[in-house]
Design an enzyme around this catalytic site. Structure first.
Site, PDB file in Angstrom:
ATOM      1  CE  LYS A  11      -4.438  -1.534   1.657  1.00  0.00           C
ATOM      2  NZ  LYS A  11      -5.523  -1.389   2.612  1.00  0.00           N
TER       3      LYS A  11
ATOM      4  CE  LYS B 262      -5.729  -7.898  -2.010  1.00  0.00           C
ATOM      5  NZ  LYS B 262      -5.324  -7.464  -0.693  1.00  0.00           N
TER       6      LYS B 262
ATOM      7  CE  LYS C  66     -13.146  -2.669   0.505  1.00  0.00           C
ATOM      8  NZ  LYS C  66     -12.664  -2.495   1.894  1.00  0.00           N
TER       9      LYS C  66
HETATM   10  P1  TYM Z   1     -10.673  -5.008   3.843  1.00  0.00           P
HETATM   11  O1  TYM Z   1     -11.639  -3.922   4.092  1.00  0.00           O
HETATM   12  O2  TYM Z   1      -9.571  -4.771   2.865  1.00  0.00           O
HETATM   13  O3  TYM Z   1     -11.434  -6.297   3.335  1.00  0.00           O
HETATM   14  C1  TYM Z   1     -12.555  -6.801   4.040  1.00  0.00           C
HETATM   15  C2  TYM Z   1     -12.536  -8.314   4.014  1.00  0.00           C
HETATM   16  O4  TYM Z   1     -12.540  -8.779   2.668  1.00  0.00           O
HETATM   17  C3  TYM Z   1     -11.471  -9.698   2.477  1.00  0.00           C
HETATM   18  N1  TYM Z   1     -10.982  -9.544   1.098  1.00  0.00           N
HETATM   19  C4  TYM Z   1     -10.908 -10.545   0.225  1.00  0.00           C
HETATM   20  N2  TYM Z   1     -11.235 -11.850   0.319  1.00  0.00           N
HETATM   21  C5  TYM Z   1     -11.053 -12.617  -0.783  1.00  0.00           C
HETATM   22  N3  TYM Z   1     -10.566 -12.126  -1.970  1.00  0.00           N
HETATM   23  C6  TYM Z   1     -10.236 -10.825  -2.101  1.00  0.00           C
HETATM   24  N4  TYM Z   1      -9.791 -10.356  -3.258  1.00  0.00           N
HETATM   25  C7  TYM Z   1     -10.394  -9.976  -0.968  1.00  0.00           C
HETATM   26  N5  TYM Z   1     -10.181  -8.645  -0.754  1.00  0.00           N
HETATM   27  C8  TYM Z   1     -10.530  -8.409   0.520  1.00  0.00           C
HETATM   28  C9  TYM Z   1     -10.428  -9.281   3.479  1.00  0.00           C
HETATM   29  O5  TYM Z   1      -9.536 -10.343   3.751  1.00  0.00           O
HETATM   30  C10 TYM Z   1     -11.275  -8.899   4.662  1.00  0.00           C
HETATM   31  O6  TYM Z   1     -11.618 -10.040   5.411  1.00  0.00           O
HETATM   32  N6  TYM Z   1      -7.657  -4.954   7.831  1.00  0.00           N
HETATM   33  C11 TYM Z   1      -8.945  -5.390   7.339  1.00  0.00           C
HETATM   34  C12 TYM Z   1     -10.117  -4.848   8.105  1.00  0.00           C
HETATM   35  C13 TYM Z   1     -10.058  -5.034   9.582  1.00  0.00           C
HETATM   36  C14 TYM Z   1     -10.311  -6.238  10.288  1.00  0.00           C
HETATM   37  C15 TYM Z   1     -10.208  -5.901  11.667  1.00  0.00           C
HETATM   38  C16 TYM Z   1     -10.597  -7.540   9.898  1.00  0.00           C
HETATM   39  C17 TYM Z   1      -9.821  -4.081  10.500  1.00  0.00           C
HETATM   40  N7  TYM Z   1      -9.915  -4.590  11.766  1.00  0.00           N
HETATM   41  C18 TYM Z   1     -10.385  -6.862  12.657  1.00  0.00           C
HETATM   42  C19 TYM Z   1     -10.770  -8.495  10.906  1.00  0.00           C
HETATM   43  C20 TYM Z   1     -10.665  -8.160  12.270  1.00  0.00           C
HETATM   44  C21 TYM Z   1      -9.088  -4.938   5.902  1.00  0.00           C
HETATM   45  O7  TYM Z   1      -8.458  -4.015   5.446  1.00  0.00           O
HETATM   46  O8  TYM Z   1     -10.070  -5.553   5.213  1.00  0.00           O
END
Ligand code: TYM
Length: 337
Positions: free
Chosen positions: A115, A199, A202
């Site tokens: 990032k 991947k 967003k």
């Molecule tokens: P974020 O917002 O990027 O993504 C949310 C969830 O979607 C999953 N994900 C994917 N799964 C499969 N294929 C993909 N291409 C893909 N892109 C995203 C992510 O693995 C995630 O589960 N750091 C985290 C958010 C967070 C969090 C937490 C998660 C903050 N605090 C506490 C669990 C527990 C994040 O940026 O997810």
């Protein structure tokens, strides 16, 4: 050692373009876990601002993620849906954990490297300590299970290390449980529709790279029709997917959306052309995602209701978080409670 009460927590960033990867890797699994666990699902607005967000868009995107949870089947009455910024204890615990985690641990985080890109000096400090805030989200509730996509695995391992170091440093064996990642299903890493080696994300500049949760039927069909393929017929076996990332991705998505094992899906399309798979996948995706998008749209037209759900969730989240944070303050030696 007493077993900790099973409790699920997960979070999704309100940074727009919620997509099929977020759904299949995470949100869909949130729904099933409600049967067996007490669940907290958090819209992590404080994580989102580690990269600048337009304030009005942040608010709209926060509501949109909450709407997506609910439209997908999360029940905000039996479980807790809230946005992180309304529960101040997240920031408070994150600070304590900033002082527990080591620079060397954070330096290993691949997501920060991706990032921050080449110009690391210009990344926000928040982006660097982001995984500590994520550990705080989980440990603040002593959550035991964390449903996430595969890309969050390293952050979960860090959360486990932080929990253990906190327990050791403050002589509080078993105070924080070791949270377990739940990386479930055949689509734990959904790839871009334009490039099977990247991947689905967003922030990809190409809209064609992702199916969003609010896409209309014709957009879903168009994006699948235009998805990248390779020149060969579809393989006979799962082993035949090796070295064929686009085929693996589309078949994996099909398996996840149809709730069938990947091997069965591969057998069903063995020897067929990509065009056959695309036709069936478009129908399936429209059937599964279309109604969620429509319900999200309906919920988004009533922001007051979403705001009330988030306020109620935050109040119930605080009721769990505050006693745990009180214990943390005592363990650390802070006066005043
Ligand atoms: P974020 O917002 O990027 O993504 C949310 C969830 O979607 C999953 N994900 C994917 N799964 C499969 N294929 C993909 N291409 C893909 N892109 C995203 C992510 O693995 C995630 O589960 N750091 C985290 C958010 C967070 C969090 C937490 C998660 C903050 N605090 C506490 C669990 C527990 C994040 O940026 O997810």
């Amino acid at each position: 050692m007493t077993q900790p009460t099973p409790r699920v927590l997960s979070g999704v960033q309100p940074t727009g373009n919620l997509h099929l990867g977020n759904y299949l890797g995470a949100i869909r699994n949130f729904v099933g876990l409600q049967q067996t666990h007490e669940c907290l699902y958090c819209v992590v607005d404080m994580h989102a601002i580690t990269v600048f967000q337009d304030p009005a868009e942040l608010a709209a995107n926060t509501r949109e993620v909450a709407a997506a949870f609910i439209a997908a089947g999360v029940d905000p009455k039996s479980h807790i849906v809230f946005n992180q910024a309304q529960v101040l204890q997240h920031a408070e615990l994150a600070w304590v954990l900033n002082c527990v985690a080591r620079m060397g641990w954070l330096n290993r985080m691949t997501q920060f490297k991706e990032k921050a890109g080449k110009d690391r000096e210009k990344a926000s400090v928040g982006l660097y300590v982001y995984p500590n805030l994520m550990a705080a989200d989980i440990l603040l509730y002593k959550a035991t299970h964390v449903p996430v996509g595969e890309d969050q695995k390293q952050h979960l391992e860090l959360a486990r290390d932080i929990a253990q170091k906190f327990n050791n440093d403050f002589n509080a064996a078993d105070f924080f449980p070791q949270p377990e990642p739940l990386i479930l299903g055949d689509a734990t890493r959904v790839m871009s529709l334009r490039d099977g080696s990247k991947k689905m994300s967003k922030s990809d500049p190409s809209d064609l790279s992702r199916i969003t949760m609010s896409d209309q039927a014709d957009d879903i069909a168009k994006k699948i029709r235009k998805a990248k393929t390779d020149p060969d017929a579809l393989p006979e076996t799962v082993a035949g997917l090796e070295g064929r990332p686009e085929a693996a991705n589309l078949l994996g998505i099909f398996a996840a959306l149809s709730d069938k094992p990947l091997a069965e899906v591969v057998t069903g399309f063995a020897g067929k052309q990509f065009s056959d798979l695309k036709t069936d996948l478009a129908d399936l995706a429209i059937e599964k995602i279309g109604p969620i998008g429509a319900e999200m749209k309906r919920l988004n037209e009533d922001p007051a209701t979403i705001d009330a759900i988030l306020a109620d969730g935050a109040e119930r989240a605080r009721a769990i978080a505050e006693p745990i944070m009180g214990e943390v303050r005592k363990l650390v030696g802070f006066l005043g409670n």
